[in-house]
Design an enzyme around this catalytic site. Structure first.
Site, PDB file in Angstrom:
ATOM      1  N   ASP A  57       0.822  -1.214   0.000  1.00  0.00           N
ATOM      2  CA  ASP A  57       0.000   0.000   0.000  1.00  0.00           C
ATOM      3  C   ASP A  57       0.852   1.258   0.000  1.00  0.00           C
ATOM      4  OD1 ASP A  57      -3.189  -0.570   1.253  1.00  0.00           O
ATOM      5  OD2 ASP A  57      -1.746  -2.182   1.044  1.00  0.00           O
ATOM      6  N   CYS A  98       1.711  -7.987   4.794  1.00  0.00           N
ATOM      7  CA  CYS A  98       1.145  -6.662   4.543  1.00  0.00           C
ATOM      8  C   CYS A  98      -0.366  -6.674   4.326  1.00  0.00           C
ATOM      9  CB  CYS A  98       1.898  -6.002   3.412  1.00  0.00           C
ATOM     10  SG  CYS A  98       3.625  -5.686   3.877  1.00  0.00           S
ATOM     11  N   ASP A  99      -0.885  -5.466   4.060  1.00  0.00           N
ATOM     12  CA  ASP A  99      -2.291  -5.131   4.250  1.00  0.00           C
ATOM     13  C   ASP A  99      -3.279  -6.104   3.619  1.00  0.00           C
ATOM     14  OD1 ASP A  99      -0.752  -2.941   5.004  1.00  0.00           O
ATOM     15  OD2 ASP A  99      -2.331  -1.519   4.511  1.00  0.00           O
ATOM     16  N   LYS A 100      -3.111  -6.437   2.359  1.00  0.00           N
ATOM     17  CA  LYS A 100      -4.098  -7.268   1.668  1.00  0.00           C
ATOM     18  C   LYS A 100      -3.651  -8.720   1.585  1.00  0.00           C
ATOM     19  CE  LYS A 100      -6.022  -3.415   1.287  1.00  0.00           C
ATOM     20  NZ  LYS A 100      -4.962  -2.776   2.060  1.00  0.00           N
ATOM     21  N   CYS A 171       5.050  -2.054   8.423  1.00  0.00           N
ATOM     22  CA  CYS A 171       5.190  -0.717   8.989  1.00  0.00           C
ATOM     23  C   CYS A 171       5.204  -0.751  10.517  1.00  0.00           C
ATOM     24  CB  CYS A 171       4.060   0.178   8.501  1.00  0.00           C
ATOM     25  SG  CYS A 171       4.022   0.374   6.710  1.00  0.00           S
ATOM     26  N   GLU A 425      -7.103   4.128  -0.352  1.00  0.00           N
ATOM     27  CA  GLU A 425      -7.146   4.669   1.008  1.00  0.00           C
ATOM     28  C   GLU A 425      -6.797   6.155   0.999  1.00  0.00           C
ATOM     29  OE1 GLU A 425      -4.396   2.162   3.064  1.00  0.00           O
ATOM     30  OE2 GLU A 425      -2.671   3.383   2.576  1.00  0.00           O
ATOM     31  N   SER A 451      -5.929   4.525   5.912  1.00  0.00           N
ATOM     32  CA  SER A 451      -4.819   3.725   6.410  1.00  0.00           C
ATOM     33  C   SER A 451      -4.959   3.569   7.910  1.00  0.00           C
ATOM     34  CB  SER A 451      -3.499   4.417   6.079  1.00  0.00           C
ATOM     35  OG  SER A 451      -2.441   3.861   6.819  1.00  0.00           O
TER      36      SER A 451
END
Length: 535
Positions: A57, A98-100, A171, A425, A451
């Site tokens: 992202d 990570c995010d997805k 992150c 986002e 985010s």
């Protein structure tokens, strides 16, 4: 490929590894994967590794790449399904961060229902102290706003570029990546301490080896993913989400996971509301406080959180250890001393209710999602005048041009699953407002998403989205909007008749993409309250 008869007599365990040299959160997964193989081999299995796509992202910000991030979730789940079913693997270990990618792995596990474990790569360490806390990758966007406002120099920005992300890993704040890793641990699909042990700690490699042993134990005892991913496990995940004040995107992804289990969107919305009301927020970390993920881990991480709220959990839920949540908590052995500035006891929480809230109203008949954990108490009831934008880019240009004033409510629409497409986002918009000194006197509402690092007054995931003719499409500049988080409402001071009249004159915009994966996604993606899954 050199397999022996003995190799192929053993259980064949797939390792779906999203390692690459593009994403910091995945850069260490080649090494972690070797540790998993070691554990599998020692426990009598044969490991077979294959690769997965994994987009970041953060790297995708500022260009068309952000449209592709949410669609990649369903692509990754499909990819894992294809590889497992085509080769009839006995079990699967999935490595991501990570995010997805992480929610995709949960979705694939539920869909396949074979022995499965998910192991993150771990968060990165924090960077140079800036503006009162250790910096992180989002600090660059905050600093750009500060630079535009004349608060800092270009030299400061350049120094931050080289110091805000000092190691590999996901992150260093409680964004979507670390939230979803935490919720996987809460669900029971990740080993205890697997979520937040930093990427560069040697313990991360030991977790890899332990995961290899654990998957073989699951094969031996015929424990499959759906034995673990149950409605009780999802309740535990929602409890932990509320307790830690995690990313609003978790609502999107848990709803998508529920879809794989044939749990309705309405049931999930009811659960979010019910469990938010009855789960105190006991954790404060970045973006709600100065502490980062390493600090959170050393304070006890998710095991300590679950210990503190154990009376609220479904302790009989099974986990990948082969033990229940309650049994895992009874055997918990903390590596560090608890830090009560980060994780509070249940009796003295940071807030009496959960860190995520579902709002409804004439703008959002199905739902809107906000994060009181990252919103100042005085901003949780906000009324202001709408300033409408039909894209994220237009809103960001207006912010940096100085066109946004205190008391404005930025309405950013046509950024939902279909309209975006891909539900970009609004990370930069919030960070620019922060840098311009407007975070405490403006608000953003959007059918897009935010985010996990965002703070300020915001409501995302507004459903139905503008591209489907949702009421957010009818808003006009100057309309008064009230965001009332304590009462869980979001309301435009416009009559139902006026909204209906405006929508009669509304015309659906042309699709931005008609070919490729974005063309497919813009046609098939469901509403945000349904998890934005393909239907």
């Amino acid at each position: 490929m050199g397999y022996s008869d003995e190799d192929l007599k053993r259980p064949v365990i797939g390792i779906a590894n999203s390692w690459n040299e593009l994403v910091p959160g995945h850069f260490n997964l080649r090494q972690v994967g070797e540790s998993v193989k070691k554990g599998i081999h020692m426990a009598g299995g044969t490991a077979v590794e294959f690769g997965l796509i994994a987009a970041c992202d953060g790297t995708a910000q500022g260009h068309k790449g952000m449209h592709y991030i949410l669609p990649s979730r369903d692509m990754i789940a499909n990819d894992i399904e294809i590889m497992v079913e085509a080769h009839q693997l006995d079990a699967i270990v999935m490595l991501g961060s990570c995010d997805k990618i992480f929610p995709a792995m949960l979705m694939a596990a539920a869909r396949l229902d074979i022995p499965a474990i998910i192991l993150p790569g771990g968060p990165m360490l924090g960077g140079e102290v800036f503006d009162g806390r250790k910096s992180d990758l989002t600090t660059m966007s905050e600093s750009l706003g500060m630079l535009k406002a004349g608060k800092i120099t270009e030299d400061v920005c350049h120094r931050l570029e080289n110091t805000c992300g000092p190691t590999c890993g996901s992150c260093s704040f409680l964004g979507t990546a670390n939230t979803m890793c935490s919720l996987s641990e809460a669900i029971g699909m990740t080993l205890p301490n697997g979520a937040l042990t930093p990427a560069v700690y040697s313990e991360r490699l030991r977790l890899g080896e332990s995961t290899g042993f654990a998957i073989m134990n699951m094969v031996k005892n015929s424990i499959t993913a759906r034995d673990i991913i149950t409605i009780d496990a999802i309740k535990n995940a929602i409890r932990v989400l509320m307790a830690i004040g995690g990313s609003t995107n978790a609502v999107l992804h848990l709803s998508a996971l529920a879809h794989e289990l044939d749990i309705s969107a309405e049931t999930m919305m009811d659960l979010y509301e019910e469990l938010s009301d009855s789960t105190p927020q006991i954790v404060k970390v970045n973006p709600a406080a100065k502490f980062d993920m390493e600090d959170f881990h050393r304070a006890g991480g998710i095991p300590q959180v679950m210990h503190e709220i154990s009376g609220l959990l479904e302790k009989g839920a099974l986990t990948v250890t082969g033990q229940t949540v309650g049994e895992n908590l009874a055997a918990m052995n903390l590596l560090y001393q608890p830090n009560r500035d980060i994780i509070k006891p249940l009796e003295t929480p940071f807030a009496p209710q959960g860190g995520i809230a579902i709002l409804k109203g004439n703008i959002a008949p199905k739902s809107g999602v906000t994060k009181p954990a990252a919103i100042l108490p005085e901003m949780r009831h906000f009324t202001g005048k709408a300033v409408c934008f039909d894209s994220e880019d237009a809103a960001e240009e207006a912010i940096l041009a100085g066109d946004i004033k205190p008391g404005d409510v930025l309405v950013i629409r046509y950024e939902g699953p279909k309209g975006g497409p891909g539900m970009r986002e609004m990370f930069k918009a919030m960070k620019y407002l922060y840098g311009m000194g407007l975070a405490s006197n403006t608000a953003i509402i959007t059918d897009g998403r935010f985010s996990g690092t965002n703070n300020g007054c915001f409501v995302g995931h507004i459903s139905p989205e503008a591209a489907e003719g949702g009421p957010i499409a009818a808003l006009r500049d100057g309309d008064l909007i009230t965001i009332d988080i304590p009462n869980k409402t979001i309301h435009a001071h416009v009559t139902d008749e006026e909204i209906a009249q405006r929508l009669q004159q509304w015309q659906a915009p042309k699709r931005k993409f008609t070919k490729g994966i974005l063309g497919i996604y813009s046609q098939l993606a469901s509403s945000a309250h349904e998890g934005a899954v393909l239907k």
